[in-house]
Write a protein that holds these residues in place. Structure first.
Motif, mmCIF file in Angstrom:
data_model
loop_
_atom_site.group_PDB
_atom_site.id
_atom_site.type_symbol
_atom_site.label_atom_id
_atom_site.label_comp_id
_atom_site.label_asym_id
_atom_site.label_seq_id
_atom_site.Cartn_x
_atom_site.Cartn_y
_atom_site.Cartn_z
ATOM 1 N N UNK A 107 0.810 -1.213 0.000
ATOM 2 C CA UNK A 107 0.000 0.000 0.000
ATOM 3 C C UNK A 107 0.845 1.265 0.000
ATOM 4 N N UNK A 108 2.174 1.098 0.024
ATOM 5 C CA UNK A 108 3.084 2.245 0.115
ATOM 6 C C UNK A 108 2.840 3.258 -0.997
ATOM 7 N N UNK A 109 2.723 2.745 -2.230
ATOM 8 C CA UNK A 109 2.583 3.626 -3.386
ATOM 9 C C UNK A 109 1.305 4.464 -3.285
ATOM 10 N N UNK A 110 0.195 3.816 -2.937
ATOM 11 C CA UNK A 110 -1.086 4.529 -2.847
ATOM 12 C C UNK A 110 -1.078 5.535 -1.701
ATOM 13 N N UNK A 111 -0.549 5.107 -0.551
ATOM 14 C CA UNK A 111 -0.500 5.994 0.610
ATOM 15 C C UNK A 111 0.343 7.232 0.316
#
Lengths: 135, 134
Positions: A80-84
């Motif tokens: 979820x790093x990219x979206x966050x």
């Protein structure tokens, strides 16, 4: 008595040719590698955290020593790093993403953070290593 | 008149020609499809990544092992202790671009320290090698 009919010999024997070709085949099979690697261009890191800007235009990614990650203080995961990060950066064009790697964090996490930062639309990316991040 | 049976010509047990065809085909395949690289003594599992900058130039490659030690050509150094050796190595090899081949499990600290030393030594471009994810 009849003479034995003279056998017509082949013009040349194929056996040595096959020997050589097999040798070559085995050589190329063993020496070639099909591993394709890709390249990721990175910005060289700042000497310490204090050289990086710290204001409202900075979004920090923390790579913790235990393998977890945080974006702007909130825990996240590699998936979820990219979206966050995109959410944290928003639509502003002047954001700097800073990646802080704590002692014990792995290169894989660093690569993920750099790639996420690249894809977030931030104006610049900075990296630094720190002994310990305040929790 | 007595008629003799024509002696049937004895065929070879198995004809070699298709075999040779296949072997040649394989040979040409490996010649064209493979890339030859000099072997390295270090076992490195590249980190996986999605981004590919397609940097096709072959710069100087520095390897970071799983335990964080850095291979400069044939010698191994700890980047935390001997930054000057890294600078020295860059100066003697006159490199302006360096590729870092790091293990996925290597400490990020080692890679970052190495990158700091590279910048101090005047390296203009640093790339990290990854392998395509999935």
């Amino acid at each position: 008595m009849f003479e034995e009919p003279i056998r017509k010999r082949n013009l040349f024997s194929l056996t040595p040719l096959i020997d050589v070709v097999f040798q070559l085949l085995i050589f190329f099979m063993l020496t070639t590698s099909f591993l394709q690697s890709q390249t990721l261009t990175v910005v060289t890191p700042a000497e310490s955290k204090t050289q990086l800007p710290e204001d409202s235009r900075v979004v920090e990614i923390w790579l913790m020593g235990n393998g977890s990650m945080k974006v702007a203080g909130k825990p996240t995961s590699p998936e979820t790093l990219s979206d966050d990060l995109k959410q944290a950066v928003g639509t502003r064009k002047d954001i700097t993403v800073t990646i802080l790697a704590e002692n014990g964090s792995k290169t894989q996490a660093l690569i993920q953070a750099i790639e996420a930062a690249r894809g977030s639309g931030a104006a610049s990316v900075g990296t630094a290593r720190v002994e310990k991040l305040e929790r | 008149m007595i008629e003799f049976d024509e002696p049937t010509p004895r065929r070879p047990f198995e004809t070699m020609v298709p075999l040779i065809n296949v072997v040649f085909l394989l040979l040409i395949f490996f010649l064209l499809a493979g890339t030859m690289q000099p072997g390295e003594d270090v076992d490195v599992t590249l980190p996986s990544g999605q981004v590919d900058d397609r940097d096709t130039q072959q710069p100087l490659t520095i390897i970071v092992e799983k335990d964080g030690f850095v291979w400069l050509g044939k010698s191994v150094v700890d980047p935390a202790l001997s930054g000057y050796r890294i600078g020295d190595y860059i100066k003697t090899s006159n490199a302006v671009a360096v590729a870092i081949k790091s293990d996925a499990q290597a400490p990020a600290e080692s890679v970052l320290r190495l990158m700091e030393e590279l910048r101090k030594a005047g390296v203009k471009q640093v790339t990290i090698l990854t392998e395509p994810a999935g």
